[in-house]
Design an enzyme around this catalytic site. Structure first.
Site, PDB file in Angstrom:
ATOM      1  CD  GLU A 265      -2.060   2.147   1.528  1.00  0.00           C
ATOM      2  OE1 GLU A 265      -1.570   2.924   0.578  1.00  0.00           O
ATOM      3  OE2 GLU A 265      -2.356   2.427   2.756  1.00  0.00           O
ATOM      4  CB  CYS A 299      -1.991   6.962   1.575  1.00  0.00           C
ATOM      5  SG  CYS A 299      -3.168   5.955   2.626  1.00  0.00           S
TER       6      CYS A 299
HETATM    7  P1  NAD Z   1       9.985   7.011   4.471  1.00  0.00           P
HETATM    8  O1  NAD Z   1       9.571   6.836   3.218  1.00  0.00           O
HETATM    9  O2  NAD Z   1      11.585   6.783   4.806  1.00  0.00           O
HETATM   10  O3  NAD Z   1       9.175   5.928   5.643  1.00  0.00           O
HETATM   11  C1  NAD Z   1       7.869   5.597   5.459  1.00  0.00           C
HETATM   12  C2  NAD Z   1       7.603   4.717   6.290  1.00  0.00           C
HETATM   13  O4  NAD Z   1       8.527   3.306   5.750  1.00  0.00           O
HETATM   14  C3  NAD Z   1       8.057   4.601   7.836  1.00  0.00           C
HETATM   15  O5  NAD Z   1       6.965   4.124   8.591  1.00  0.00           O
HETATM   16  C4  NAD Z   1       9.504   3.941   7.682  1.00  0.00           C
HETATM   17  O6  NAD Z   1       9.664   3.497   9.162  1.00  0.00           O
HETATM   18  C5  NAD Z   1       9.172   2.811   6.815  1.00  0.00           C
HETATM   19  N1  NAD Z   1      10.479   2.615   6.295  1.00  0.00           N
HETATM   20  C6  NAD Z   1      11.382   3.459   5.600  1.00  0.00           C
HETATM   21  N2  NAD Z   1      12.332   2.773   5.170  1.00  0.00           N
HETATM   22  C7  NAD Z   1      12.234   1.310   5.246  1.00  0.00           C
HETATM   23  C8  NAD Z   1      12.895   0.164   5.209  1.00  0.00           C
HETATM   24  N3  NAD Z   1      13.944   0.210   4.578  1.00  0.00           N
HETATM   25  N4  NAD Z   1      12.467  -1.017   5.593  1.00  0.00           N
HETATM   26  C9  NAD Z   1      11.361  -0.976   6.338  1.00  0.00           C
HETATM   27  N5  NAD Z   1      10.465   0.078   6.637  1.00  0.00           N
HETATM   28  C10 NAD Z   1      10.915   1.384   6.049  1.00  0.00           C
HETATM   29  O7  NAD Z   1      10.035   8.418   4.964  1.00  0.00           O
HETATM   30  P2  NAD Z   1       8.908   9.399   5.841  1.00  0.00           P
HETATM   31  O8  NAD Z   1       9.676  10.490   6.074  1.00  0.00           O
HETATM   32  O9  NAD Z   1       8.657   8.620   7.012  1.00  0.00           O
HETATM   33  O10 NAD Z   1       7.801   9.526   4.847  1.00  0.00           O
HETATM   34  C11 NAD Z   1       7.823  10.078   3.554  1.00  0.00           C
HETATM   35  C12 NAD Z   1       6.824   9.743   2.612  1.00  0.00           C
HETATM   36  O11 NAD Z   1       6.444   8.273   2.687  1.00  0.00           O
HETATM   37  C13 NAD Z   1       5.622  10.716   2.708  1.00  0.00           C
HETATM   38  O12 NAD Z   1       5.878  11.774   2.207  1.00  0.00           O
HETATM   39  C14 NAD Z   1       4.659   9.990   2.292  1.00  0.00           C
HETATM   40  O13 NAD Z   1       4.441  10.199   0.652  1.00  0.00           O
HETATM   41  C15 NAD Z   1       4.929   8.472   2.445  1.00  0.00           C
HETATM   42  N6  NAD Z   1       4.196   7.803   3.452  1.00  0.00           N
HETATM   43  C16 NAD Z   1       3.147   7.184   3.030  1.00  0.00           C
HETATM   44  C17 NAD Z   1       2.142   6.625   3.980  1.00  0.00           C
HETATM   45  C18 NAD Z   1       0.924   5.777   3.462  1.00  0.00           C
HETATM   46  O14 NAD Z   1       0.075   5.622   4.288  1.00  0.00           O
HETATM   47  N7  NAD Z   1       0.822   5.225   2.382  1.00  0.00           N
HETATM   48  C19 NAD Z   1       2.498   6.426   5.268  1.00  0.00           C
HETATM   49  C20 NAD Z   1       3.597   7.122   5.514  1.00  0.00           C
HETATM   50  C21 NAD Z   1       4.616   7.856   4.667  1.00  0.00           C
END
Ligand code: NAD
Length: 491
Positions: A265, A299
């Site tokens: 997702e 999202c």
């Molecule tokens: P991010 O993309 O690094 O993290 C998003 C999520 O993924 C966090 O919960 C993080 O712990 C997890 N994550 C990151 N790298 C991972 C890895 N290698 N293995 C497992 N999990 C990992 O950055 P962020 O600053 O938290 O969010 C940035 C962007 O992510 C937001 O701008 C948004 O676009 C997107 N996001 C989407 C959702 C959603 O519901 N689809 C939720 C949170 C963030």
């Protein structure tokens, strides 16, 4: 609206509340910080420290994997009625603990208490739905000549590694746990390190309701370390991830090395098509509430407003007027309509994306700046006439910003809706039945709201297309995603 220092004002007036001690849950044991590395959990309303979270080392993760393998063998053999009892028991406990869980979520993520309470109800409804659904897994008997029999049977896929993000700190862990538990899988949940308390509270409801300790575990860590170790293990048979497209693509590659199943997702950039045959004020009331929910960190948030030029000015001005009067403040205060952003990365991203759009020629009608000096507050923002090559028109902003552009024809509006590689949510407002059917066919999206903002429910498959991912959570499809088929032929 609180203008200069919402967090200080709220800290003085806000109700006293306590944040729980943090731990991991591995093989039923609550693992405290001890000698481990830690993550400092912050309150986004104040920037203050809420607690310290232990981060798993390799030995912790291996222990969790070993327990998950055991847990799978125990839980897959549990009768459906037992799984149902655990899920409905957990739903009852979550309801009893609603206020407690909601407060933890508001403290660590920032959303308003009203939103956090709704999130608890989302989990209650989902667990209750799956309590019923897991008793209706019938499989199929194929038509065969006398003396022969062929059956299609469902089996749980195996131990699941589930990664939940911070934006729905209660609902995301609920989704990651509910379907696998219903299916008879064990789960290792890694919720976001930034909002761990709510995830632990949700898992605790399941454990207190009788989920075997090996079947539901919670680890935290350096995300890349945790996902690499769990996905490298043959114990894990399925990856379930919610988060950004970029991280999702990376995890899919790791999962591919062992041919693990995936439910992804990922990000979105919600298109909203508004035609000129609607009651614009009614649409504005619905869409502004939806846009600023959880400070836009959703999202399926409506993001690109694609407006028929005849109603463009009324829509833009009405949106800006409503955004200006929104009460932004500490989520613990009942009067707040929008809380802070969840972490310091988000206001930084807003400044970058909104500033870039303004420099490219977009009109800024309200917002476009932080509020106060403590916490991560950002003003509800409305931009219009944004060039399509501005970054904000191509990257998920994940914040309290509405992007409003005028269009002359239905064809142009549909083309804009489909322009991006994302396809999670889309919304359309029109009373023309023939147009509704055309939009249903043409708009590339996993979920479409026609004259509504309500696009999720326990019984409704939730998921995207294109770069927004694949597979579903919620609904019978969410349960099927945790099952594999075995076809048995008897001669
Ligand atoms: P991010 O993309 O690094 O993290 C998003 C999520 O993924 C966090 O919960 C993080 O712990 C997890 N994550 C990151 N790298 C991972 C890895 N290698 N293995 C497992 N999990 C990992 O950055 P962020 O600053 O938290 O969010 C940035 C962007 O992510 C937001 O701008 C948004 O676009 C997107 N996001 C989407 C959702 C959603 O519901 N689809 C939720 C949170 C963030």
């Amino acid at each position: 609206m609180i203008a200069d220092n919402p967090s200080a004002a709220s800290a003085a007036r806000g109700p006293a509340t306590s944040y729980p001690a943090l731990h991991m849950i591995i093989d039923g044991e609550k693992i405290p910080v001890g000698h481990r590395r830690t993550h400092t959990v912050l309150n986004p309303a104040t920037g203050g420290v809420l607690g310290h979270l232990p981060l798993a080392d390799a030995a912790d993760l291996d222990r969790a994997l070993e327990a998950a393998a055991r847990g799978f063998r125990i839980w897959r053999d549990a009768p459906p009625q037992q799984r149902a009892a655990v899920l409905s028991g957990a739903a009852r406990l979550a309801l009893e603990r609603q206020e407690h869980i909601a407060r933890i979520a508001t403290l660590e993520e920032g959303k308003t208490l009203a939103e956090a309470r709704i999130e608890v109800m989302m989990v209650v409804n989902l667990f209750n739905f799956y309590a019923g659904e897991c008793q209706r897994l019938y499989g199929r008997q194929l038509a065969r000549p006398p003396g022969m029999r062929s059956s299609v049977i469902y089996e749980p896929v195996g131990p699941v590694a589930a990664f939940a993000p911070w934006n729905f700190p209660i609902g995301n862990p609920g989704r990651k746990l509910g379907a696998p538990v219903a299916a008879g899988c064990s789960v290792i949940l890694k919720a976001a390190e930034e909002a761990p308390g709510s995830a632990l509270a949700v898992l605790q409801c399941l454990l207190d309701a009788g989920l075997p300790k090996e079947a539901g575990q919670a680890v935290f860590g350096v995300p890349d370390e945790v996902s690499r170790r769990l996905l490298a293990s043959p114990v894990i048979r399925k990856l379930s991830f919610t988060g950004s497209t970029v991280v999702g693509k990376h995890l899919m590659k790791l999962a591919a090395d062992d041919c693990k199943r995936t439910t992804m997702e990922l990000g979105g950039h919600g298109a909203v098509l508004i035609f000129d045959d609607v009651d614009v004020e009614r649409v504005l009331n619905a869409m502004t509430a939806s846009k600023f929910r959880n400070a836009g960190q959703v999202c399926v948030s409506p993001t690109r407003f694609i407006v028929k030029q005849e109603v463009f000015a009324q829509f833009r001005d009405g949106f800006a007027q409503r955004a200006r009067t929104l009460r932004v403040g500490n989520g613990l205060e009942e009067s707040s309509q929008m809380g802070p952003m969840a972490n310091p990365r988000r206001p930084d991203a807003m400044d970058r994306l909104i500033g870039g759009a303004a420099r490219a020629g977009a009109q800024l009608h309200t917002g476009g700046h932080r509020i106060g000096t403590q916490g991560y507050y950002y003003a509800p923002t409305v931009l219009s006439e944004i060039p399509l090559d501005a970054r904000i028109m191509n990257e998920e902003p994940f914040g309290p910003v509405a992007l409003i552009n005028p269009y002359a024809t239905e064809e142009e509006m549909i083309a804009e809706a489909n322009r991006l590689p994302f396809g999670l949510s889309a919304f359309a407002w029109t009373n023309d039945a023939a147009r509704q059917r055309r939009l249903t066919r043409e708009v590339e999206t996993g979920m479409l709201g026609l004259n509504t903002t309500m696009i999720a429910g326990a019984d409704a498959p939730f998921g995207g297309v294109k770069w927004s991912g694949h597979g579903h959570e919620d609904g019978p499809e969410g349960l099927l995603a945790c099952l594999i088929l075995k076809t048995v032929h008897e001669g």
